[in-house]
Design a protein around this motif. Sequence first.
Motif, PDB file in Angstrom:
ATOM      1  N   PRO A 189       2.561  13.996  -3.878  1.00 53.17           N
ATOM      2  CA  PRO A 189       2.746  13.248  -4.559  1.00 53.17           C
ATOM      3  C   PRO A 189       1.596  11.738  -4.406  1.00 53.17           C
ATOM      4  N   PRO A 190       1.355  10.894  -5.615  1.00 50.91           N
ATOM      5  CA  PRO A 190       0.661   9.603  -5.672  1.00 50.91           C
ATOM      6  C   PRO A 190       1.555   9.377  -4.513  1.00 50.91           C
ATOM      7  N   HIS A 191       0.271   7.961  -3.545  1.00 52.61           N
ATOM      8  CA  HIS A 191       1.332   7.242  -2.754  1.00 52.61           C
ATOM      9  C   HIS A 191       2.347   8.109  -1.761  1.00 52.61           C
ATOM     10  N   ILE A 261      13.877 -13.088   1.185  1.00 55.04           N
ATOM     11  CA  ILE A 261      12.588 -12.980   1.531  1.00 55.04           C
ATOM     12  C   ILE A 261      11.901 -12.277   2.578  1.00 55.04           C
ATOM     13  N   THR A 264      12.244  -8.873   2.149  1.00 52.36           N
ATOM     14  CA  THR A 264      11.111  -7.983   1.462  1.00 52.36           C
ATOM     15  C   THR A 264       9.258  -8.155   1.754  1.00 52.36           C
ATOM     16  N   THR A 275      -1.388   2.045   2.749  1.00 48.76           N
ATOM     17  CA  THR A 275      -1.359   1.959   1.701  1.00 48.76           C
ATOM     18  C   THR A 275      -3.020   1.234   2.314  1.00 48.76           C
ATOM     19  N   TRP A 278      -5.066  -1.364   3.352  1.00 50.00           N
ATOM     20  CA  TRP A 278      -4.560  -2.823   4.052  1.00 50.00           C
ATOM     21  C   TRP A 278      -3.386  -2.893   5.664  1.00 50.00           C
TER      22      TRP A 278
ATOM     23  N   ARG B  15       0.910   2.190 -11.181  1.00 47.09           N
ATOM     24  CA  ARG B  15       1.291   2.870 -10.387  1.00 47.09           C
ATOM     25  C   ARG B  15       1.190   2.964  -8.819  1.00 47.09           C
ATOM     26  N   SER B  16      -0.443   1.952  -9.024  1.00 48.95           N
ATOM     27  CA  SER B  16      -0.956   1.850  -7.826  1.00 48.95           C
ATOM     28  C   SER B  16       0.018   1.018  -6.745  1.00 48.95           C
ATOM     29  N   MET B  17       0.383   0.817  -5.356  1.00 50.25           N
ATOM     30  CA  MET B  17       0.797   0.862  -4.333  1.00 50.25           C
ATOM     31  C   MET B  17       0.018  -0.988  -4.496  1.00 50.25           C
ATOM     32  N   ARG B  18      -1.011  -1.016  -4.501  1.00 48.43           N
ATOM     33  CA  ARG B  18      -1.104  -2.409  -4.282  1.00 48.43           C
ATOM     34  C   ARG B  18      -0.563  -3.228  -5.575  1.00 48.43           C
ATOM     35  N   LEU B  21       2.887  -3.882  -4.383  1.00 41.89           N
ATOM     36  CA  LEU B  21       3.207  -4.563  -2.588  1.00 41.89           C
ATOM     37  C   LEU B  21       3.053  -5.961  -2.814  1.00 41.89           C
ATOM     38  N   LEU B  24       6.038  -7.568  -4.960  1.00 45.10           N
ATOM     39  CA  LEU B  24       7.072  -7.707  -3.964  1.00 45.10           C
ATOM     40  C   LEU B  24       6.660  -8.736  -3.155  1.00 45.10           C
ATOM     41  N   LEU B  25       5.479  -9.394  -3.414  1.00 45.03           N
ATOM     42  CA  LEU B  25       5.276 -10.078  -2.304  1.00 45.03           C
ATOM     43  C   LEU B  25       5.084 -11.652  -3.251  1.00 45.03           C
ATOM     44  N   ILE B  27       7.767 -11.804  -6.018  1.00 50.11           N
ATOM     45  CA  ILE B  27       9.349 -11.316  -5.287  1.00 50.11           C
ATOM     46  C   ILE B  27       9.090 -12.945  -4.714  1.00 50.11           C
ATOM     47  N   ALA B  28       8.793 -12.543  -3.247  1.00 52.66           N
ATOM     48  CA  ALA B  28       9.390 -13.523  -1.366  1.00 52.66           C
ATOM     49  C   ALA B  28       8.500 -14.845  -1.737  1.00 52.66           C
ATOM     50  N   CYS B  89       5.824   4.876 -10.097  1.00 55.06           N
ATOM     51  CA  CYS B  89       5.676   5.448  -8.797  1.00 55.06           C
ATOM     52  C   CYS B  89       7.130   7.126  -9.384  1.00 55.06           C
ATOM     53  N   PRO B  92       6.180  10.371 -10.920  1.00 50.96           N
ATOM     54  CA  PRO B  92       5.803  11.995 -10.735  1.00 50.96           C
ATOM     55  C   PRO B  92       5.912  12.534  -9.696  1.00 50.96           C
ATOM     56  N   ARG B  93       6.728  11.277  -8.353  1.00 48.54           N
ATOM     57  CA  ARG B  93       6.222  11.190  -7.685  1.00 48.54           C
ATOM     58  C   ARG B  93       8.342  12.081  -6.946  1.00 48.54           C
ATOM     59  N   SER B 165      13.449   8.692   0.735  1.00 49.77           N
ATOM     60  CA  SER B 165      12.339   7.467  -0.522  1.00 49.77           C
ATOM     61  C   SER B 165      12.779   7.652  -1.143  1.00 49.77           C
ATOM     62  N   HIS B 169      14.151   4.406  -3.370  1.00 57.45           N
ATOM     63  CA  HIS B 169      13.529   3.904  -4.373  1.00 57.45           C
ATOM     64  C   HIS B 169      14.207   3.216  -5.649  1.00 57.45           C
TER      65      HIS B 169
END
Lengths: 315, 502
Positions: A189-191, A261, A264, A275, A278, B15-18, B21, B24-25, B27-28, B89, B92-93, B165, B169
């Motif tokens: 699956p993706p990612h 925080i 996260t 990723t 990264w 859908r991209s992890m970037r 990410l 997420l940051l 939010i922090a 994400c 489809p997963r 996983s 999620h």
Amino acid sequence: MSSETWARISTDSFNITFFAYLAAMIGDFHYLAFRRKPVWRIALILTVLGLGAEGISIVTRGLAAGRIPIGNMYEYSLLLTFLVVLGYLVFVEGVSKVRTLGGFPLAFVEATLAIAVLFLYVGPAPLIPALNSYWRQIHVTSMILSSSLLTLGCVITILYLVKDRRERRQASLPPPIMGGALDLGSETPPHFEAGADEPVGAVTSRKGWLPPAAVLDRLAYRMIAFAFPIWTFGIITGAIWAESAWGRYWGWDPKETWSFITWTIFAGYLHARATSGWKGRRAAVIALVGFVSLLITYYAVNLWIVGLHSYAGVP
Amino acid sequence: MTLRQSVALVWRSLRSMRTALVLLLLIALAAVAGSLVPQIGLSDARILSIFRDHPLRARIYDQLGLFDVYGSWWFTMIYSLLLLSLGACLIPRTRAMVRNVRTKPVPARELDAMRHYAEVTVPFDPERAIRGARAVLRRRFFRVRGPNGQPSLAADKGLAREAGSLLFHWSFFLLLVGIVFGKGTGFSGKAVIVEGQTWTEAQASYDGSIRAGSFFDDHHTGVQIHVDDFTATYRSNGQPEDFVTHAQLLDAAGHPVQNVDIRVNHPAEIDGVKFYQFGYGWAPVIRVQHEGVPIFDGPVVCRQDPAPEGVSPLQLPWNCIVKLPSLHPQVGISFRLWPDSRALYTLLDTGQSMPMLTQFAPVMTYTAYEGDLRADQITSVAVLDTASMRSFDDGALGAGKSVDIGHGLTVSFSELRQYTVLQVSRDRGLWIVFLAAILLLLGLLPALYTSRRKLWVTAEPDGTGSVLKVGGFALQRRSQFEEEFTRLVREIGRTGEAKVGP
């Protein structure tokens, strides 16, 4: 024995701990620089001795106060450093057989202990009712356990960054990209987090005074991946305690906010490792940001930001 | 670009992890802002002081929603986008996962090109050798496909990683449902109950305002709590040791259900309504007679002014008020209570204040006023506006004593009781949140600590026995797989030996 006697034993053991770790730290750095085996052996013995003394200091502190000794910042610092050293001995020296790194965690431990005894010391005393909870003890223990592992992970991450830089400069090559080449076809699956725990960096370089960057990277990842669920568990038990003490499981109190925080940021770290673009250095930088956040969660919130947790025993 | 294309583009980038990410940051980062700027409901006093001292800054902060970060539109937007991205994400997963579970491992060729490869010779014909290998792999919880007529197997293990996983999620959505449902249909408020009184869970009974969720239908439960007695114990150094409310819970019909001790960290529950020990105070029982006729009789709740820096609230006296609106002119009496009279005398003698831990010969000082109580404007029982009133008597009154204050009024202080302050709240989403937290943890462990491995075995005749070719690889934790692979190959070889033994 009386409470005073136990308190005195606790303080004496603390002093032994402090100087044993100090000597061990110097020995470890000496070993790192000159590689004399006997020096490493003496440093290891001193570390174990310090750990034993610290264990005694913690236990006698509990006997002096008549409760489990995780009630204020001084006691948290003791347990945290105890677990950092124990974690270092078990995972780095024991499991991973890496012998050169001892000085770095010990430097952190010495700084923490110095701050604890200089600024955070309070005498052993019973707890106020709000802190007197079964859940709180589980919460605090898991938070400290997790903090110690995150600390080790982040100290090693710093070393990884140093070593990685050196390796790259030596190689003068673009960063090697590893992992995830096989079986990423149609059914993945993706990612899909392929290779999240794969080391990034050359495995070849055995020269220099640090272990190869790949080894450091893997070690750091394992520490953080081990700590993350414990941190999650700690937040959950903290929420359960908060629910029984204040009637709400989450209230964006500064300590809660900062633990969130930190969570996260480390969640970001774990995802960043899976990723493309990264991995490696960027992920490492996220881990370091997470470590700063951990320190804020641990110190700054109690000392400078007012909240429900600010009673956590600061003189 | 057509609309369809742009929607597809947005969906792809979500859908991209970037993207996830970065969100997420973000939010922090937003939470950092929320911890540095004082928040409504957490530190109102500091917000007011910013408004007073830095009006411009306060206005800007207010406009940006910085005083209420976690309720602001932009915080809501970030986490909504994050959840959307997560969903994009996960869908489809999850589909791929279901497909993966249904289809068994696929056969492969060119095993010797795989990351791990080994050959092992066994003294059996290929068919039997393959059956042996199959047994070994099954025992190690591999999913095995084959042999399908051919002497070959395909095996895999570690679907738990992806399943974990996904569970981790998806749990966040459940968590959100629990939070929204619980907060939305819930309420929370404070109850002030004097020893010996019964309190009913109803809109009008609360002390101050009720925080109710937006879906709360104002339908209160009507459950009751009767407080028998409240005890506060302190250590000799003044540190609190325990606060206990001994109470009886009654259902909405008034039938006793259960006797409970409510302590800090030990709430009591009835019908989904929880009672938490929150605070306590003193309530003198005061009786006022006008020319021999009782016009007021009952416990009066006393409160404290906020303690100045460095002063324990235990050192401060308690204030309360009795209003007598039926008299002409109207009369209001303000009392100042010292639960331990020694503290008052020490203060008068030496100017030192001492903490009042228990009641000891309690004494009240009072001032009586006459005039207009202005009941139309001041509805609170705890506030006496003396602007249009004139004081006509003051003095002191000990417990068990009476005093004649003039105007035909006699005030008696018969006894001193305590009141308990309980936080009363209902959150019906609690178990959902708890369940989500457990699922989240359960998912996290395999997601981090297991790995997906694939393995293939083929057997070819070799003299009297056969040679087994084993190839495979792991998608994660590759260094650990090396060991596992070697062990598996050894075991596969050994099954043969064991069965052929002398």
